[in-house]
Design a protein around this motif. Structure first.
Motif, PDB file in Angstrom:
ATOM      1  N   GLU A   6      55.966 -45.581  21.126  1.00 53.69           N
ATOM      2  CA  GLU A   6      54.390 -45.162  20.911  1.00 53.69           C
ATOM      3  C   GLU A   6      53.523 -45.620  19.791  1.00 53.69           C
ATOM      4  OE1 GLU A   6      56.609 -41.694  23.142  1.00 53.69           O
ATOM      5  OE2 GLU A   6      56.740 -42.898  21.386  1.00 53.69           O
ATOM      6  N   SER A   7      52.588 -45.978  20.162  1.00 52.04           N
ATOM      7  CA  SER A   7      51.484 -46.167  18.995  1.00 52.04           C
ATOM      8  C   SER A   7      50.023 -46.051  19.482  1.00 52.04           C
ATOM      9  CB  SER A   7      51.711 -47.518  18.499  1.00 52.04           C
ATOM     10  OG  SER A   7      51.491 -48.682  19.388  1.00 52.04           O
ATOM     11  N   GLY A   8      49.195 -45.984  18.616  1.00 53.08           N
ATOM     12  CA  GLY A   8      47.634 -45.781  18.694  1.00 53.08           C
ATOM     13  C   GLY A   8      47.374 -44.545  18.671  1.00 53.08           C
ATOM     14  N   GLY A   9      47.855 -43.387  18.406  1.00 56.36           N
ATOM     15  CA  GLY A   9      47.398 -42.190  18.022  1.00 56.36           C
ATOM     16  C   GLY A   9      46.589 -41.854  16.787  1.00 56.36           C
ATOM     17  N   GLY A  10      45.984 -41.089  16.679  1.00 57.95           N
ATOM     18  CA  GLY A  10      45.057 -40.582  15.664  1.00 57.95           C
ATOM     19  C   GLY A  10      44.122 -39.636  15.560  1.00 57.95           C
ATOM     20  N   LEU A  11      43.122 -39.511  14.686  1.00 55.82           N
ATOM     21  CA  LEU A  11      42.082 -38.550  14.941  1.00 55.82           C
ATOM     22  C   LEU A  11      40.638 -38.967  15.348  1.00 55.82           C
ATOM     23  CD1 LEU A  11      41.176 -35.664  13.739  1.00 55.82           C
ATOM     24  CD2 LEU A  11      40.727 -36.768  11.619  1.00 55.82           C
ATOM     25  N   VAL A  12      40.157 -38.482  16.264  1.00 58.45           N
ATOM     26  CA  VAL A  12      38.969 -38.904  16.816  1.00 58.45           C
ATOM     27  C   VAL A  12      38.052 -37.673  17.026  1.00 58.45           C
ATOM     28  CG1 VAL A  12      39.952 -38.718  19.244  1.00 58.45           C
ATOM     29  CG2 VAL A  12      38.017 -40.222  18.642  1.00 58.45           C
ATOM     30  N   GLN A  13      36.814 -37.889  17.109  1.00 54.78           N
ATOM     31  CA  GLN A  13      35.917 -36.701  17.480  1.00 54.78           C
ATOM     32  C   GLN A  13      35.764 -36.384  19.008  1.00 54.78           C
ATOM     33  OE1 GLN A  13      32.114 -37.800  15.441  1.00 54.78           O
ATOM     34  NE2 GLN A  13      32.780 -36.621  13.633  1.00 54.78           N
ATOM     35  N   ALA A  14      35.396 -35.278  19.349  1.00 53.90           N
ATOM     36  CA  ALA A  14      35.229 -34.991  20.685  1.00 53.90           C
ATOM     37  C   ALA A  14      34.377 -36.271  21.285  1.00 53.90           C
ATOM     38  CB  ALA A  14      34.675 -33.731  20.791  1.00 53.90           C
ATOM     39  N   GLY A  15      34.582 -36.474  22.666  1.00 52.31           N
ATOM     40  CA  GLY A  15      33.828 -37.548  23.193  1.00 52.31           C
ATOM     41  C   GLY A  15      34.201 -38.728  22.976  1.00 52.31           C
ATOM     42  N   GLY A  16      35.113 -39.222  21.840  1.00 55.68           N
ATOM     43  CA  GLY A  16      35.572 -40.648  21.541  1.00 55.68           C
ATOM     44  C   GLY A  16      36.405 -41.010  22.647  1.00 55.68           C
ATOM     45  N   SER A  17      37.327 -42.053  22.245  1.00 57.49           N
ATOM     46  CA  SER A  17      38.307 -42.642  22.896  1.00 57.49           C
ATOM     47  C   SER A  17      39.467 -43.512  21.815  1.00 57.49           C
ATOM     48  CB  SER A  17      37.587 -44.143  23.615  1.00 57.49           C
ATOM     49  OG  SER A  17      36.796 -43.556  24.720  1.00 57.49           O
ATOM     50  N   LEU A  18      40.750 -43.283  22.685  1.00 61.78           N
ATOM     51  CA  LEU A  18      41.896 -43.995  21.967  1.00 61.78           C
ATOM     52  C   LEU A  18      42.518 -44.604  23.039  1.00 61.78           C
ATOM     53  CD1 LEU A  18      43.253 -41.075  19.687  1.00 61.78           C
ATOM     54  CD2 LEU A  18      42.224 -43.294  18.969  1.00 61.78           C
ATOM     55  N   ARG A  19      43.264 -45.510  22.580  1.00 59.97           N
ATOM     56  CA  ARG A  19      44.117 -46.101  23.548  1.00 59.97           C
ATOM     57  C   ARG A  19      45.652 -45.977  22.976  1.00 59.97           C
ATOM     58  NH1 ARG A  19      44.821 -52.558  25.977  1.00 59.97           N
ATOM     59  NH2 ARG A  19      45.502 -52.848  23.813  1.00 59.97           N
ATOM     60  N   LEU A  20      46.525 -45.650  23.795  1.00 63.38           N
ATOM     61  CA  LEU A  20      48.083 -45.567  23.333  1.00 63.38           C
ATOM     62  C   LEU A  20      48.713 -46.633  24.043  1.00 63.38           C
ATOM     63  CD1 LEU A  20      48.564 -41.794  23.827  1.00 63.38           C
ATOM     64  CD2 LEU A  20      47.644 -42.868  21.940  1.00 63.38           C
ATOM     65  N   SER A  21      49.627 -47.208  23.258  1.00 65.02           N
ATOM     66  CA  SER A  21      50.641 -47.763  23.980  1.00 65.02           C
ATOM     67  C   SER A  21      52.161 -47.374  23.787  1.00 65.02           C
ATOM     68  CB  SER A  21      50.656 -49.343  23.007  1.00 65.02           C
ATOM     69  OG  SER A  21      49.336 -49.963  22.769  1.00 65.02           O
ATOM     70  N   CYS A  22      52.776 -47.773  24.735  1.00 68.01           N
ATOM     71  CA  CYS A  22      54.164 -47.726  24.931  1.00 68.01           C
ATOM     72  C   CYS A  22      54.798 -48.928  24.986  1.00 68.01           C
ATOM     73  CB  CYS A  22      54.562 -46.670  26.148  1.00 68.01           C
ATOM     74  SG  CYS A  22      56.096 -46.217  26.473  1.00 68.01           S
ATOM     75  N   ALA A  23      55.365 -49.286  24.026  1.00 69.23           N
ATOM     76  CA  ALA A  23      56.129 -50.707  23.926  1.00 69.23           C
ATOM     77  C   ALA A  23      57.574 -50.589  24.283  1.00 69.23           C
ATOM     78  CB  ALA A  23      55.913 -51.438  22.830  1.00 69.23           C
ATOM     79  N   ALA A  24      58.220 -51.283  25.213  1.00 69.84           N
ATOM     80  CA  ALA A  24      59.668 -51.201  25.494  1.00 69.84           C
ATOM     81  C   ALA A  24      60.436 -52.484  25.363  1.00 69.84           C
ATOM     82  CB  ALA A  24      59.812 -50.846  26.976  1.00 69.84           C
ATOM     83  N   SER A  25      61.548 -52.010  24.876  1.00 72.34           N
ATOM     84  CA  SER A  25      62.520 -53.067  25.112  1.00 72.34           C
ATOM     85  C   SER A  25      63.601 -52.950  26.305  1.00 72.34           C
ATOM     86  CB  SER A  25      63.615 -53.068  23.861  1.00 72.34           C
ATOM     87  OG  SER A  25      64.300 -51.797  23.592  1.00 72.34           O
ATOM     88  N   GLY A  26      64.219 -54.083  26.402  1.00 76.66           N
ATOM     89  CA  GLY A  26      65.203 -53.820  27.810  1.00 76.66           C
ATOM     90  C   GLY A  26      64.686 -54.735  28.895  1.00 76.66           C
ATOM     91  N   ARG A  27      65.331 -55.662  29.247  1.00 77.03           N
ATOM     92  CA  ARG A  27      64.732 -56.539  30.383  1.00 77.03           C
ATOM     93  C   ARG A  27      64.574 -56.107  31.720  1.00 77.03           C
ATOM     94  NH1 ARG A  27      70.338 -60.225  31.542  1.00 77.03           N
ATOM     95  NH2 ARG A  27      71.612 -58.473  32.335  1.00 77.03           N
ATOM     96  N   THR A  28      65.100 -54.737  31.955  1.00 75.68           N
ATOM     97  CA  THR A  28      64.556 -54.125  33.277  1.00 75.68           C
ATOM     98  C   THR A  28      63.423 -53.289  33.142  1.00 75.68           C
ATOM     99  OG1 THR A  28      66.210 -52.499  32.710  1.00 75.68           O
ATOM    100  CG2 THR A  28      67.250 -54.414  33.826  1.00 75.68           C
ATOM    101  N   PHE A  29      62.817 -53.089  32.003  1.00 77.54           N
ATOM    102  CA  PHE A  29      61.790 -52.255  31.822  1.00 77.54           C
ATOM    103  C   PHE A  29      60.607 -52.664  33.158  1.00 77.54           C
ATOM    104  CE2 PHE A  29      58.950 -49.368  29.994  1.00 77.54           C
ATOM    105  CZ  PHE A  29      57.622 -49.901  30.123  1.00 77.54           C
ATOM    106  N   SER A  30      60.416 -53.554  33.365  1.00 78.32           N
ATOM    107  CA  SER A  30      59.443 -53.950  34.532  1.00 78.32           C
ATOM    108  C   SER A  30      59.729 -53.158  35.771  1.00 78.32           C
ATOM    109  CB  SER A  30      59.155 -55.397  34.746  1.00 78.32           C
ATOM    110  OG  SER A  30      60.242 -55.899  35.181  1.00 78.32           O
ATOM    111  N   SER A  31      61.105 -52.702  35.923  1.00 77.78           N
ATOM    112  CA  SER A  31      61.312 -52.292  37.302  1.00 77.78           C
ATOM    113  C   SER A  31      61.293 -50.391  37.259  1.00 77.78           C
ATOM    114  CB  SER A  31      62.724 -52.552  37.831  1.00 77.78           C
ATOM    115  OG  SER A  31      63.833 -51.803  36.801  1.00 77.78           O
TER     116      SER A  31
END
Length: 119
Positions: A6-31
């Motif tokens: 996971e990545s993309g976390g952080g500190l933000v003020q109320a009302g703000g936005s964040l986008r988290l990412s979950c990057a995977a390894s493994g060729r079958t992840f798409s399933s």
């Protein structure tokens, strides 16, 4: 075997936005079905949202419905969590997890990313 980061976390003020990412390894992840969970200090881990392999089925916890959006890009082996209108009660460590299909246990977990929302 699937490894999740996971990545993309952080500190933000109320009302703000964040986008988290979950990057995977493994060729079958798409399933795999992918879920996001969170755990606040002193509380149990709770379900946030999941998405099936195609992205055609999603399910949100009531607490985030209308504010969070999950999506996935199977070509990039990545699942995203767009979080808008953040509230202090969204503060937690966010984890992504993968299951072979909907309804099955989550076999693989990431290490988590901290999200802190200040009031």
């Amino acid at each position: 075997q699937v490894q999740l980061v996971e990545s993309g976390g952080g500190l933000v003020q109320a009302g703000g936005s964040l986008r988290l990412s979950c990057a995977a390894s493994g060729r079958t992840f798409s399933s795999y079905t992918v879920g996001w969970f969170r755990q606040a200090p002193g509380k149990e881990r709770e379900f946030v949202v999941h998405i099936n392999w195609s992205g055609g089925i999603t399910y949100y916890a009531d607490s985030v419905k209308g504010r969070f959006t999950i999506s996935r890009d199977n070509a990039k082996n990545t699942v995203y969590l767009q979080m808008n209108s953040l509230k202090p009660e969204d503060t937690a460590v966010y984890y992504c997890a993968a299951a072979q299909r909907l309804g099955m246990p989550y076999d693989y977990w990431g290490q988590g990313t901290q999200v802190t929302v200040s009031s």
